[in-house]
Design a protein around this motif. Structure first.
Motif, PDB file in Angstrom:
ATOM      1  N   ARG A  49       0.831  -1.210   0.000  1.00  0.00           N
ATOM      2  CA  ARG A  49       0.000   0.000   0.000  1.00  0.00           C
ATOM      3  C   ARG A  49       0.864   1.258   0.000  1.00  0.00           C
ATOM      4  O   ARG A  49       0.566   2.233  -0.676  1.00  0.00           O
ATOM      5  N   GLU A  50       1.943   1.219   0.790  1.00  0.00           N
ATOM      6  CA  GLU A  50       2.833   2.369   0.855  1.00  0.00           C
ATOM      7  C   GLU A  50       3.564   2.575  -0.463  1.00  0.00           C
ATOM      8  O   GLU A  50       3.776   3.706  -0.910  1.00  0.00           O
ATOM      9  N   ALA A  51       3.957   1.469  -1.109  1.00  0.00           N
ATOM     10  CA  ALA A  51       4.618   1.569  -2.409  1.00  0.00           C
ATOM     11  C   ALA A  51       3.668   2.156  -3.450  1.00  0.00           C
ATOM     12  O   ALA A  51       4.067   2.984  -4.276  1.00  0.00           O
ATOM     13  N   PHE A  76       0.015   9.948   3.779  1.00  0.00           N
ATOM     14  CA  PHE A  76       0.766   9.087   4.690  1.00  0.00           C
ATOM     15  C   PHE A  76       0.159   9.133   6.090  1.00  0.00           C
ATOM     16  O   PHE A  76      -0.004   8.093   6.743  1.00  0.00           O
ATOM     17  N   SER A  77      -0.178  10.307   6.566  1.00  0.00           N
ATOM     18  CA  SER A  77      -0.766  10.450   7.899  1.00  0.00           C
ATOM     19  C   SER A  77      -2.093   9.711   7.990  1.00  0.00           C
ATOM     20  O   SER A  77      -2.371   9.012   8.977  1.00  0.00           O
ATOM     21  N   ARG A  78      -2.917   9.862   6.971  1.00  0.00           N
ATOM     22  CA  ARG A  78      -4.225   9.201   6.966  1.00  0.00           C
ATOM     23  C   ARG A  78      -4.072   7.681   6.916  1.00  0.00           C
ATOM     24  O   ARG A  78      -4.811   6.953   7.576  1.00  0.00           O
ATOM     25  N   GLN A  79      -3.092   7.192   6.182  1.00  0.00           N
ATOM     26  CA  GLN A  79      -2.926   5.754   5.974  1.00  0.00           C
ATOM     27  C   GLN A  79      -2.260   5.065   7.153  1.00  0.00           C
ATOM     28  O   GLN A  79      -2.559   3.903   7.443  1.00  0.00           O
ATOM     29  N   THR A  80      -1.363   5.758   7.861  1.00  0.00           N
ATOM     30  CA  THR A  80      -0.579   5.121   8.916  1.00  0.00           C
ATOM     31  C   THR A  80      -0.976   5.536  10.333  1.00  0.00           C
ATOM     32  O   THR A  80      -0.623   4.856  11.293  1.00  0.00           O
ATOM     33  N   GLY A  81      -1.660   6.669  10.480  1.00  0.00           N
ATOM     34  CA  GLY A  81      -1.966   7.168  11.801  1.00  0.00           C
ATOM     35  C   GLY A  81      -0.829   7.949  12.436  1.00  0.00           C
ATOM     36  O   GLY A  81      -0.949   8.417  13.578  1.00  0.00           O
ATOM     37  N   GLU A 110      11.084   6.966   1.465  1.00  0.00           N
ATOM     38  CA  GLU A 110      11.829   5.858   2.063  1.00  0.00           C
ATOM     39  C   GLU A 110      12.076   6.092   3.553  1.00  0.00           C
ATOM     40  O   GLU A 110      11.979   5.163   4.362  1.00  0.00           O
ATOM     41  N   ALA A 111      12.381   7.336   3.905  1.00  0.00           N
ATOM     42  CA  ALA A 111      12.604   7.655   5.320  1.00  0.00           C
ATOM     43  C   ALA A 111      11.332   7.438   6.135  1.00  0.00           C
ATOM     44  O   ALA A 111      11.374   6.908   7.254  1.00  0.00           O
ATOM     45  N   LEU A 112      10.191   7.823   5.581  1.00  0.00           N
ATOM     46  CA  LEU A 112       8.933   7.659   6.309  1.00  0.00           C
ATOM     47  C   LEU A 112       8.495   6.193   6.368  1.00  0.00           C
ATOM     48  O   LEU A 112       7.813   5.784   7.317  1.00  0.00           O
ATOM     49  N   THR A 113       8.885   5.408   5.378  1.00  0.00           N
ATOM     50  CA  THR A 113       8.649   3.967   5.476  1.00  0.00           C
ATOM     51  C   THR A 113       9.394   3.406   6.676  1.00  0.00           C
ATOM     52  O   THR A 113       8.865   2.588   7.441  1.00  0.00           O
TER      53      THR A 113
END
Length: 210
Positions: A49-51, A76-81, A110-113
């Motif tokens: 999903r992140e990719a 990213f915020s919405r998807q990961t919390g 990549e850093a946020l992953t």
């Protein structure tokens, strides 16, 4: 990628459904194995999903890198919390060539992953400073951090820093990692100073912040 994510999601849910019935004594080991496999499927699902999110994000000419980062951080915020925000100084459009913009966007992704997978962070801040002679990008989280002295293997492994270093080298920049156990992590990318005529000078040494 979308269909792969759906398949992984279904596998994860069906494995979780099997965990309940497989809990009596004779099947305890099976239940543990099912749980481990379900965890692996769930992690793969999150990675895919992140990719997908990263591949879909592009840099529009009208909004530039700043606009692309803001949109990516929102998703990213919405998807990961994890609450992710952007702080910008100066004008990235005038300070960064298109090739550098693309690599910086991928480095942030990549850093946020890494933040999602390893840091246990609640917040992350991306800072892009284009107000000085040399643009600087940082990604900072409030997570658990790690011991830099034990990070030699980590640089080549699960934290994905090898890929970030390769991207940084392609644009003539430098990468620094500032971290300690319990103190979060800061990824810093310092771009070369652009000289008149389109050339750039080598970046100067920058002391670690931690």
């Amino acid at each position: 990628h979308d269909s792969l994510a759906q398949v992984l999601g279904v596998i994860h849910l069906r494995l979780r459904a099997l965990e309940g019935p497989a809990t009596d004594g004779a099947t305890h080991t099976v239940a543990a194995e099912l749980s481990d496999i379900a965890d692996t499927a769930d992690e793969a699902y999150r990675d895919v999903r992140e990719a997908i999110l990263g591949l879909r994000e592009t840099i529009a000419e009208e909004t530039g890198l700043e606009g692309a980062l803001r949109e990516y951080l929102r998703k990213f915020s919405r998807q990961t919390g994890i609450a992710a925000s952007l702080a910008c100084e100066g004008d990235p459009k005038g300070a960064l060539p298109p090739r550098s913009e693309v690599q910086l966007l991928r480095i942030v992704q990549e850093a946020l992953t890494n933040v999602r997978k390893h840091s246990k962070a609640r917040r992350a801040v991306v800072r892009l400073d284009c107000g000085g002679p040399a643009p600087v990008l940082t990604v900072e989280d409030d997570g658990v951090g790690f011991d830099p002295a034990a990070a030699v293997a980590t640089m080549e492994g699960g934290f994905g820093l090898t890929s970030m270093r390769e991207r940084v080298e392609q644009i003539g920049a430098t990468l620094a990692v500032h971290t300690a156990p319990g103190e979060g992590t800061v990824i810093e990318v310092r771009l070369p100073h652009e000289e008149p005529g389109g050339t750039h000078s080598a970046p100067s040494a920058h002391p670690a912040r931690r």
